[in-house]
Scaffold this motif. Sequence first.
Motif, PDB file in Angstrom:
ATOM      1  N   TYR A  38      -1.460  56.334  56.390  1.00  0.00           N
ATOM      2  CA  TYR A  38      -1.992  56.542  55.046  1.00  0.00           C
ATOM      3  C   TYR A  38      -1.686  57.963  54.572  1.00  0.00           C
ATOM      4  CZ  TYR A  38      -4.990  55.958  51.003  1.00  0.00           C
ATOM      5  OH  TYR A  38      -5.446  55.850  49.716  1.00  0.00           O
ATOM      6  N   ASP A  52       0.702  58.766  51.486  1.00  0.00           N
ATOM      7  CA  ASP A  52       0.037  59.393  50.350  1.00  0.00           C
ATOM      8  C   ASP A  52       0.717  60.709  49.972  1.00  0.00           C
ATOM      9  OD1 ASP A  52      -2.308  59.433  48.485  1.00  0.00           O
ATOM     10  OD2 ASP A  52      -2.842  61.218  49.649  1.00  0.00           O
ATOM     11  N   GLY A 105      -3.599  55.245  47.020  1.00  0.00           N
ATOM     12  CA  GLY A 105      -4.629  54.326  46.538  1.00  0.00           C
ATOM     13  C   GLY A 105      -4.245  53.689  45.213  1.00  0.00           C
TER      14      GLY A 105
END
Length: 152
Positions: free
Chosen positions: A19, A23, A35
């Motif tokens: 993640y 990101d 997200g």
Amino acid sequence: MTDLTSLFTDLVRLETRLYNVLDARLKAEHDLPLGQFEFMRYIATRDSARVYDLAHQMAITVGATSKAVDRLEAAGRCRRTANPHDRRSSLVTLTLEGERILAEAAPTVEAELQTWVGSVLPERSLEELATMLSMLRQRAEVDPRTDRVESR
């Protein structure tokens, strides 16, 4: 016998590291947090989605989802319209700008995943892992005490 606690720890640490790297790259190259990418990707596969649908898919609260959609909308990447089938909800759709940035960002995500996952495991192992993770995710979405889908 497999140590399930260690397995859990490995899954969580892998997810966290993946993640973070995805990101960081999406923010640097596309000014797009992971997200938001995930929300946009889900909306794009359905043409539109209710906030509730997004919340259920992402396993977060409706309130957090609504705030995330607010940020997407403020960035010009999606819009809300009245739901013709339910006056209490709205439908979220991608704007042309949202579609454009999603199309530009998708290859970046694929490249990172290839580096961190695809280059490590042979294709057959990847297919088996995908099947197993899907099974585990489906089970995690059902309360084992009631065998009913959990709501957030």
